[in-house]
Scaffold this motif. Structure first.
Motif, PDB file in Angstrom:
ATOM      1  N   VAL A 140       0.855  -1.187   0.000  1.00  0.00           N
ATOM      2  CA  VAL A 140       0.000   0.000   0.000  1.00  0.00           C
ATOM      3  C   VAL A 140       0.893   1.240   0.000  1.00  0.00           C
ATOM      4  N   TYR A 141       0.560   2.203  -0.855  1.00  0.00           N
ATOM      5  CA  TYR A 141       1.199   3.522  -0.777  1.00  0.00           C
ATOM      6  C   TYR A 141       0.195   4.496  -0.181  1.00  0.00           C
ATOM      7  N   THR A 142       0.553   5.067   0.946  1.00  0.00           N
ATOM      8  CA  THR A 142      -0.337   6.034   1.584  1.00  0.00           C
ATOM      9  C   THR A 142       0.227   7.435   1.389  1.00  0.00           C
ATOM     10  N   PHE A 143      -0.556   8.266   0.727  1.00  0.00           N
ATOM     11  CA  PHE A 143      -0.121   9.641   0.462  1.00  0.00           C
ATOM     12  C   PHE A 143      -0.555  10.533   1.623  1.00  0.00           C
ATOM     13  N   GLN A 144       0.423  11.226   2.179  1.00  0.00           N
ATOM     14  CA  GLN A 144       0.158  12.096   3.322  1.00  0.00           C
ATOM     15  C   GLN A 144       0.804  13.436   3.063  1.00  0.00           C
ATOM     16  N   GLY A 145       0.262  14.467   3.658  1.00  0.00           N
ATOM     17  CA  GLY A 145       0.893  15.769   3.519  1.00  0.00           C
ATOM     18  C   GLY A 145      -0.046  16.878   3.867  1.00  0.00           C
ATOM     19  N   ASP A 189       3.710  22.138   4.018  1.00  0.00           N
ATOM     20  CA  ASP A 189       4.427  21.789   2.797  1.00  0.00           C
ATOM     21  C   ASP A 189       5.279  20.526   2.974  1.00  0.00           C
ATOM     22  N   ASP A 190       4.785  19.589   3.742  1.00  0.00           N
ATOM     23  CA  ASP A 190       5.397  18.267   3.857  1.00  0.00           C
ATOM     24  C   ASP A 190       4.608  17.321   2.975  1.00  0.00           C
ATOM     25  N   TRP A 191       5.296  16.569   2.149  1.00  0.00           N
ATOM     26  CA  TRP A 191       4.614  15.647   1.244  1.00  0.00           C
ATOM     27  C   TRP A 191       5.304  14.296   1.322  1.00  0.00           C
ATOM     28  N   LEU A 192       4.584  13.276   1.772  1.00  0.00           N
ATOM     29  CA  LEU A 192       5.195  11.994   2.106  1.00  0.00           C
ATOM     30  C   LEU A 192       4.397  10.834   1.514  1.00  0.00           C
ATOM     31  N   ILE A 193       5.082   9.706   1.300  1.00  0.00           N
ATOM     32  CA  ILE A 193       4.401   8.442   0.989  1.00  0.00           C
ATOM     33  C   ILE A 193       4.797   7.454   2.080  1.00  0.00           C
ATOM     34  N   ASN A 194       3.831   6.844   2.708  1.00  0.00           N
ATOM     35  CA  ASN A 194       4.068   5.925   3.839  1.00  0.00           C
ATOM     36  C   ASN A 194       4.943   6.565   4.913  1.00  0.00           C
ATOM     37  N   GLY A 195       4.773   7.833   5.145  1.00  0.00           N
ATOM     38  CA  GLY A 195       5.540   8.526   6.187  1.00  0.00           C
ATOM     39  C   GLY A 195       6.982   8.784   5.810  1.00  0.00           C
ATOM     40  N   GLU A 196       7.361   8.495   4.578  1.00  0.00           N
ATOM     41  CA  GLU A 196       8.758   8.637   4.158  1.00  0.00           C
ATOM     42  C   GLU A 196       8.900   9.723   3.094  1.00  0.00           C
ATOM     43  N   THR A 199       8.510   7.574  -4.286  1.00  0.00           N
ATOM     44  CA  THR A 199       9.116   6.368  -3.752  1.00  0.00           C
ATOM     45  C   THR A 199       9.619   5.514  -4.904  1.00  0.00           C
ATOM     46  N   VAL A 200      10.061   4.291  -4.632  1.00  0.00           N
ATOM     47  CA  VAL A 200      10.666   3.457  -5.667  1.00  0.00           C
ATOM     48  C   VAL A 200      10.068   2.066  -5.639  1.00  0.00           C
ATOM     49  N   LEU A 201       9.655   1.586  -6.808  1.00  0.00           N
ATOM     50  CA  LEU A 201       9.155   0.221  -6.973  1.00  0.00           C
ATOM     51  C   LEU A 201      10.162  -0.503  -7.863  1.00  0.00           C
ATOM     52  N   GLU A 202      10.855  -1.469  -7.273  1.00  0.00           N
ATOM     53  CA  GLU A 202      11.951  -2.088  -8.015  1.00  0.00           C
ATOM     54  C   GLU A 202      11.568  -3.473  -8.539  1.00  0.00           C
ATOM     55  N   ASP A 213      14.831   8.970   1.244  1.00  0.00           N
ATOM     56  CA  ASP A 213      14.897   8.054   2.391  1.00  0.00           C
ATOM     57  C   ASP A 213      13.659   7.171   2.416  1.00  0.00           C
ATOM     58  N   VAL A 214      13.596   6.238   1.475  1.00  0.00           N
ATOM     59  CA  VAL A 214      12.372   5.451   1.335  1.00  0.00           C
ATOM     60  C   VAL A 214      12.651   3.957   1.390  1.00  0.00           C
ATOM     61  N   THR A 215      11.652   3.199   1.758  1.00  0.00           N
ATOM     62  CA  THR A 215      11.694   1.743   1.710  1.00  0.00           C
ATOM     63  C   THR A 215      11.412   1.340   0.257  1.00  0.00           C
ATOM     64  N   ILE A 216      12.307   0.540  -0.319  1.00  0.00           N
ATOM     65  CA  ILE A 216      12.104   0.144  -1.719  1.00  0.00           C
ATOM     66  C   ILE A 216      11.302  -1.156  -1.773  1.00  0.00           C
TER      67      ILE A 216
END
Ligand code: C2O
Ligand code: CU
Ligand code: CU
Length: 490
Positions: A375-380, A385-392, A484-487, A396-399
């Motif tokens: 799941v990608y959760t968009f927050q901000g 002016d903070d824009w995050l996915i899954n709190g990251e 974020t990154v989807l590998e 500095d993201v979990t791949i």
């Protein structure tokens, strides 16, 4: 670096109400008034920029230039793109204002050249970076090998003065676009973007194809990170241009069948398209032609989106129209009137061409049954002016990793109070459902708008190796960390 406006000269002589463009005087009125009120404005912009002064009359629609193919071979195309600083002018002939943009262009041309290839072609693009900053070119919507994707993530950009040859084959017909993916917000905002069209000899026949690069310009674009000035935030609209022109006049011929390829290249401007008094006939979106055309009253184009429309003007129909309705990114009613993006005149006296032979197959969406793999959760918040996915915050993201060949369902959820166009590189996605509701037909996307507190269910096949960026295409959000990154790994 931010674009700076060399000048913004406005003489709101006519209406005193620049916000309601639907009420402006017709073009005929402007030529006469020009002589007595406009002398200062003409002199200022003319001498500041060294460009010829543009008269205050409605411009004729102009397509972007076509890039020259430098390869003689039938299944190869070879283009050359040189990004460099350039100054160009956005002229609002209705409000009598000009924005002289201290911008950048490819090959000295705003709008940039259109690259055309046919399905199966090998495309080579030589890029010679004459900007003062590093740059890249990303091929938005195309699945290309990772080293050709034009990202500066795990790859070097093209440094100032350097060149790079991009090369890939194109497998899927459709309307795509290209833009830098380094300091993206600033570089796209300065005018670096163009259309990339992949044709198919089996496409249904039309008499004419038109490319429309849609962008919007505001004085506040000089301060794009100011949260009070997010386009659409308060129903405020920027000044939209079609291939660099404000509300151009287009003449079409009765009996013609015209395919329009629309691309929203704006940094953060949403278009909510309407067809005037008629519905729009949508024949394609992100990833090519739809199985079955759709008649819609309104069509939302978030930044990065493409839409193909079919027009069949004739003596027995009203003239085609294209308007933008105000749209609020925070829900609720947006303020203001619809704004025409262009004006169409129909010449000749033939009845409308038929659309009966246009392909219309049924392609139902894949049943939406599987649990999400991730799941990608968009927050901000526009306030912080903070824009995050899954709190990251990127980088500095979990791949998230997928194995080559696997098909997964995933979810994108919005926990923020603004909408976001979700875009994925390298792979394409089927939209299975939006808040539990499947789309009207099979929907193959690379950019999909995420509404307020909405959940999207998406399905993708990991058929392309690489560490693919997944991000919000409101560029200040993406550059601000909503990425974020989807590998895809062996
Ligand atoms: Cu059109 Cu990652 O971008
Ligand atoms: Cu992309
Ligand atoms: Cu966003």
């Amino acid at each position: 670096m931010r674009p700076t406006w060399l000048s913004f000269v406005g003489l709101l002589a006519c209406t005193g109400d620049p916000g309601s463009s639907g009420k402006r005087p017709p073009p005929e009125d402007t030529a006469e008034a020009d002589t007595d009120t406009d002398t200062d404005a003409d002199t200022d912009t003319g001498t500041d920029t060294g460009e010829p002064v543009v008269p205050w009359t409605q411009p004729a629609f102009a397509a972007p230039p076509l890039a020259e193919d430098l390869d003689e071979r039938d299944d190869h195309v070879h283009f050359s793109l040189t990004p460099a600083p350039n100054t160009f002018t956005i002229s609002d002939w209705q409000a009598r204002t000009r924005i002289a943009v201290d911008g950048s262009s490819y090959n000295g041309s705003h709008p940039a050249p259109t690259l055309v290839a046919k399905v199966g072609d090998t495309v080579r693009v030589d890029v010679d970076n004459r900007l003062e900053d590093p740059t890249t070119i990303h091929w938005h919507g195309l699945s290309v090998p990772f080293e050709m994707d034009g990202v500066a993530w795990m790859r070097d950009p093209i440094y100032s003065g350097d060149s790079y040859a991009y090369e890939y084959t194109v497998q899927k017909p459709g309307t795509y676009w290209y833009h830098p993916h380094f300091d993206t917000e600033a570089q796209v905002d300065r005018g670096l973007y163009g259309a990339l069209i992949v044709t198919d000899p089996d496409d249904p026949v039309v008499d004419r194809e038109l490319v429309l690069l849609l962008d919007d310009w505001t004085e506040d674009q000089a301060l794009p990170t100011d949260p009070d000035h997010v386009h659409g935030a308060h129903g405020a609209e920027g000044l939209w241009t079609v291939n660099g022109l404000v509300r151009p006049a287009l003449t079409v011929t009765a009996g013609e069948r015209i395919r329009l390829r629309l691309i929203n290249t704006s940094n953060q401007g949403y278009l909510w398209l309407g067809g005037g008094s008629d519905d729009l006939l949508v024949i394609g979106r992100d990833q090519g032609l739809l199985a079955r055309p759709e008649e819609v009253d309104r069509e939302l184009m978030a930044p990065g989106d493409r839409v193909d429309l079919l027009w069949t003007p004739g003596t027995d129909t009203t003239a085609p129209a294209l308007v933008d309705w105000p749209y609020s990114l925070h829900g609720g009613e947006a303020l203001g009137d619809e704004t025409p993006l262009l004006d169409v005149t129909v010449e000749g006296d033939a009845p409308a061409a038929t659309t009966d032979d246009w392909p219309a197959a049924d392609r139902t969406p894949t049943p939406d049954t599987e649990p999400p793999a991730f799941v990608y959760t968009f927050q901000g918040s526009a306030h912080t002016d903070d824009w995050l996915i899954n709190g990251e915050r990127f980088p500095d993201v979990t791949i998230q990793q997928l194995s080559l060949g696997e098909t997964v369902v995933f979810e994108v959820r919005n926990l923020s109070s603004t909408e976001h166009p979700f875009h994925l590189h390298g792979l394409h996605m089927e939209l299975l459902a939006r808040d539990g509701v499947p789309p009207a037909q099979f929907a193959d996307v690379d950019t999909v708008n995420l509404g307020l507190y909405e959940t999207l269910r998406l399905r993708t096949t990991a058929d392309n190796l690489g560490a693919w960026m997944a991000h919000c295409h409101i560029l200040p959000h993406g550059d601000g960390g909503m990425m974020t990154v989807l590998e895809v790994v062996e």
